[in-house]
Design a protein around this motif. Structure first.
Motif, PDB file in Angstrom:
ATOM      1  N   SER B  50       0.836  -1.209   0.000  1.00 29.65           N
ATOM      2  CA  SER B  50       0.000   0.000   0.000  1.00 29.65           C
ATOM      3  C   SER B  50       0.868   1.255   0.000  1.00 29.65           C
ATOM      4  O   SER B  50       0.551   2.239  -0.676  1.00 29.65           O
ATOM      5  N   ASP B 161      -6.028  -0.651  -4.788  1.00 33.52           N
ATOM      6  CA  ASP B 161      -5.440  -1.262  -3.588  1.00 33.52           C
ATOM      7  C   ASP B 161      -6.458  -2.185  -2.946  1.00 33.52           C
ATOM      8  O   ASP B 161      -7.343  -1.737  -2.232  1.00 33.52           O
ATOM      9  N   GLU B 162      -6.356  -3.474  -3.225  1.00 35.08           N
ATOM     10  CA  GLU B 162      -7.284  -4.496  -2.707  1.00 35.08           C
ATOM     11  C   GLU B 162      -8.739  -4.070  -2.848  1.00 35.08           C
ATOM     12  O   GLU B 162      -9.458  -3.967  -1.859  1.00 35.08           O
TER      13      GLU B 162
HETATM   14 MG   LIG Z   1      -2.317  -2.746   2.134  1.00 28.33          MG
END
Ligand SMILES: [Mg+2]
Ligand SMILES: Nc1ncnc2c1ncn2[C@@H]1O[C@H](COP(=O)(O)OP(=O)(O)O)[C@@H](O)[C@H]1O
Lengths: 234, 243, 273
Positions: B50, B161-162
């Motif tokens: 991240s 991000d995810e």
């Molecule tokens: Mg992360």
């Protein structure tokens, strides 16, 4: 205490006999305090939001100052505004001392720190959630502040209501800058102070109950609106 | 539809390091992201995925090294890179209002906003929800709205991000389909995911990150068939039983 | 959203308009004392003045000292007060012109029925104060530089008593107007000097009553002074003079004499023509 009960009884009797002069006083109180709240809100909300969203040298000092100003006694605000608006003062040429306009100015100044400080806190709390998303979208401090104020509108209503409560319940400042002139600058609180000093405690208390009723009604209305809107937005 | 102008890609990271609180979170990252292939960033929890993505997007400044785009974005131009987070932050206004806000921020003229926003909603299947408050949407719908918001800006690169963590399988399928369409429309997709099946479905190449360093970079099939490093091998063994 | 913003703007505008819609009338500001305002005198005489001249009088009621300060700063057109020495200083310093006698009322010494200093029924205010000090009986002072406060200090001087010595024990300075001082005295059964008008209009008497009255020293003359237009050019000279002329002329003087509370006349016209 029997006198306490008697005074209350008399107070309610007087409210029942609401007369025109009293309605004028109530109307003036509302006019002055609503104007003060509107003016102060329009400036203090963006100011508080900007303090939460931007970083610049001296920002922390400014935040502390605004928070400290919450403790400013109303009489001091009144005195400062009096000296500013007095004919012998820097803003004397406007000639608004002892008019409702002067009371609006005093109340607006008085509640500014309250709105700004609470708005800053609310926006700062939300900003932790929003900051990255806002920057990712390319939103600058102005767009971000406005978007947050809009998103926090329900909590801000409570803040503005608190400010209105402080404004309409305040007596020291409006007494000094308004002069409590019968029919011109006499509002609920200065009338209460006057009746108290005349020893007419039932009338003073009656006026106090009317004042409380008005603030209560306004809060109930705002609360209902807020509930409805909040349910809508989840 | 993309604004004319020189392309921003490739994105070049040179010797990127990031440390905070006396800890090196990223170090010695050299990475070139070219236009075209869909890049999946994999790695164990806390590897720094991240943080790396935020540095690429410009939300975090690296403590060392350089982030080089071929051409800088210029203010007043539509944003040419966008990011979608694990938990989308939507404004407390209507679905449509969230999109017109994002358009207003990048200076799209008033009269164009609504039409563009409606079109973007149509592409993610949310046209029927335009007037609903954004925050009452389901998790999957909210993430689709976030994708619409990003896609609508026609970015050259989209960082994800995810984006499907915490979503049910149906919602995951919808999101994946949208990501495919975004890629098909010419946007470079860079995605962090924990879902290895998703990495296979959506990735062309893998960047594998472990403890703040890039350990392996390879084409997707090779990464899953014959990981070149022990760390990647262990990671795949550790993760696979769950997917 | 846009609708909301429009609604807020409309509310804002409406309030601003309502505020600005203050009736445009001829008016003057008179800085006066709480005793004249709270006794109800102005409520009685001003409508008559407004009717005959069309000028509204806006009374700001303060202590005499504050009222003169307001005049000094140019925030009033006329001052209407009762402290001869201070009034003469105000004129001598050039802040006011054309001082005129208007009326007098009198002070009365108020005390509890229990009368711990045994002063009830007397006519000599100085002797009474001396007895109060000797008995260390509670005494409430305005302590606000008002005309009443100034008179009280004069009487203590006549009695040869320094009330400052009793501060913190029997002598209580409240720093407040006549009404609050009476409220305080009523709640602690103390002696207090009051003007008769405020006393008669006062409702929360409790155990209090008049103990000393009729001393000629307790006559309390009121004067009107025009704030000097040479110092403060915005002073509404014509309207201010109209008010002063009216109040010392037959009509104003009759109105003053005609004001009664409970059948009792409060103010006695004494304009010299
Ligand atoms: Mg992360
Ligand atoms: N903005 C930040 N500042 C300092 N440390 C951070 C920041 N963001 C994340 N970290 C730390 O960096 C490490 C890597 O985090 P992250 O990149 O979120 O891992 P992941 O690979 O699971 O996404 C973690 O130990 C985290 O606590």
């Amino acid at each position: 205490m029997s006198t306490f009960g008697a005074v209350f009884g008399e107070a309610f009797r007087l409210i029942g006999a609401l007369d025109l002069a009293l309605l004028d006083i109530v109307w003036l109180s509302l006019r002055v305090s609503l104007s003060a709240v509107l003016i102060s809100t329009v400036v203090a909300l963006p100011f508080g939001a900007a303090l939460a969203v931007t970083r610049f040298p001296g920002r922390d000092a400014l935040v502390v100052t605004v928070n400290a100003l919450l403790g400013l006694p109303a009489v001091v605000v009144g005195l400062a505004i009096y000296l500013l608006l007095s004919r012998a003062g820097p803003l004397g040429t406007f000639g608004i001392l002892f008019t409702p306009a002067a009371m609006v100015v005093a109340q607006a100044v008085l509640i500014f720190p309250l709105i700004a400080a609470l708005a800053r806190q609310a926006v700062a709390d939300a900003w932790r959630e929003y900051a990255e998303q806002m920057r990712s979208l390319g939103a600058g401090p102005v767009a971000s502040s406005l978007a947050l104020l809009h998103d926090l509108r329900f909590s801000l209503v409570t803040i503005v209501l608190a400010a209105f409560g402080r404004a309409i319940a305040e007596v020291g400042a409006v007494m000094i800058v308004g002069g409590n002139i019968d029919g011109v600058t006499r509002v609920m609180t200065t009338a209460i102070a006057l009746e108290t000093s005349k020893g007419d405690l039932p009338l003073a208390l009656g006026l106090g109950i009317v004042l409380l009723g008005i603030v209560l009604l306004l809060n109930v209305g705002a609360h209902l609106l807020k509930e409805r809107a909040q349910r809508h937005h989840a | 539809m993309r604004e004319p102008g020189p392309p921003m890609l490739p994105l070049v990271l040179e010797g990127i390091g990031f440390s905070a609180g006396g800890r090196d979170i990223l170090s010695g990252i050299d990475l070139v992201l070219e236009a075209g292939p869909r890049t999946v960033i994999l790695g164990p929890n806390g590897a720094g995925k991240s943080v790396l993505m935020r540095i690429c997007h410009g939300l975090l400044a690296p403590t060392s090294g350089r982030v080089l785009w071929s051409h800088r974005e210029r203010p007043g131009e539509p944003r040419r890179q966008a990011m979608v987070f694990q938990r989308p932050v939507l404004l407390r206004r209507s679905v449509l209002g969230n999109l017109t806000f994002a358009l207003a921020v990048v200076g799209v003229p008033h009269y164009e906003r609504e039409a563009r926003a409606v079109a973007a909603l149509g592409r993610v299947g949310l046209a029927a929800h335009a007037r609903r408050p954004a925050r009452v949407l389901s998790g999957g719908e909210q993430q689709r709205l976030a994708l619409a918001r990003a896609w609508m800006l026609e970015p050259e690169v989209l960082f994800l991000d995810e984006p499907t963590a915490n979503l049910d399988p149906g919602a995951v399928r919808e999101i994946e389909a949208i990501v495919q369409s975004i890629h098909a429309s010419g946007t470079k997709v860079v995605m962090v995911t924990h879902n290895l099946g998703q990495a296979r479905r959506l990735g062309d190449e893998v960047v594998f990150l472990d403890r703040g360093r890039i350990v392996e970079r390879s084409a997707i099939d090779r990464f899953f068939r014959t990981p070149a490093t022990a760390q990647a091998d262990a990671f795949l063994k550790g993760e696979l039983p769950w997917h | 959203m846009a609708l909301n913003r429009r609604r807020v703007a409309a509310a804002f505008l409406a309030t601003a308009l309502a505020l600005g819609a203050q009736a445009q009338e001829k008016s003057i500001v008179v800085a006066s004392t709480t005793s004249t305002e709270q006794s109800g005198l102005f409520g009685h005489i001003l409508p008559a003045f407004a009717k005959s001249t069309g000028i509204a009088v806006r009374v700001v009621a303060l202590g005499t000292g504050q009222a003169l300060d307001v005049g000094r700063r140019g925030d009033a057109d006329v001052v209407f007060v009762h402290d001869r020495a201070a009034e003469d200083r105000f004129v001598a310093e050039g802040y006011g012109v054309d001082r005129r006698d208007v009326m007098y009322n009198d002070f009365v010494l108020i005390g509890p029925k229990s009368d711990p200093a045994k002063v009830a029924g007397g006519r000599d205010v100085a002797a009474a104060l001396k007895a109060i000090a000797a008995a260390r009986a509670p005494f409430v002072s305005r302590g606000d530089k008002s005309g009443t406060h100034a008179a009280e200090l004069r009487y203590f001087k006549d009695a040869g008593v320094d009330p400052g010595e009793g501060k913190g024990s029997w002598y209580r300075e409240t720093g407040s107007g006549m009404g609050p001082a009476l409220n305080t005295a009523s709640s602690m059964n103390a002696y207090v000097l009051a003007d008769r008008g405020t006393w008669l209009a006062f409702r929360n008497r409790g155990e209090l009553r008049i103990v000393v009255e009729g001393d000629t020293r307790m006559f309390n003359p009121y004067g009107v002074i025009l704030v000097n237009p040479a110092k403060h050019p915005h002073v509404k000279q014509a309207e201010g003079r109209a008010f002063m002329d009216w109040i010392v002329a037959a009509e104003g003087q009759a109105a003053i004499a005609g004001y009664k509370v409970g059948g009792e006349q409060l103010f006695f016209p004494d304009a010299k023509r």
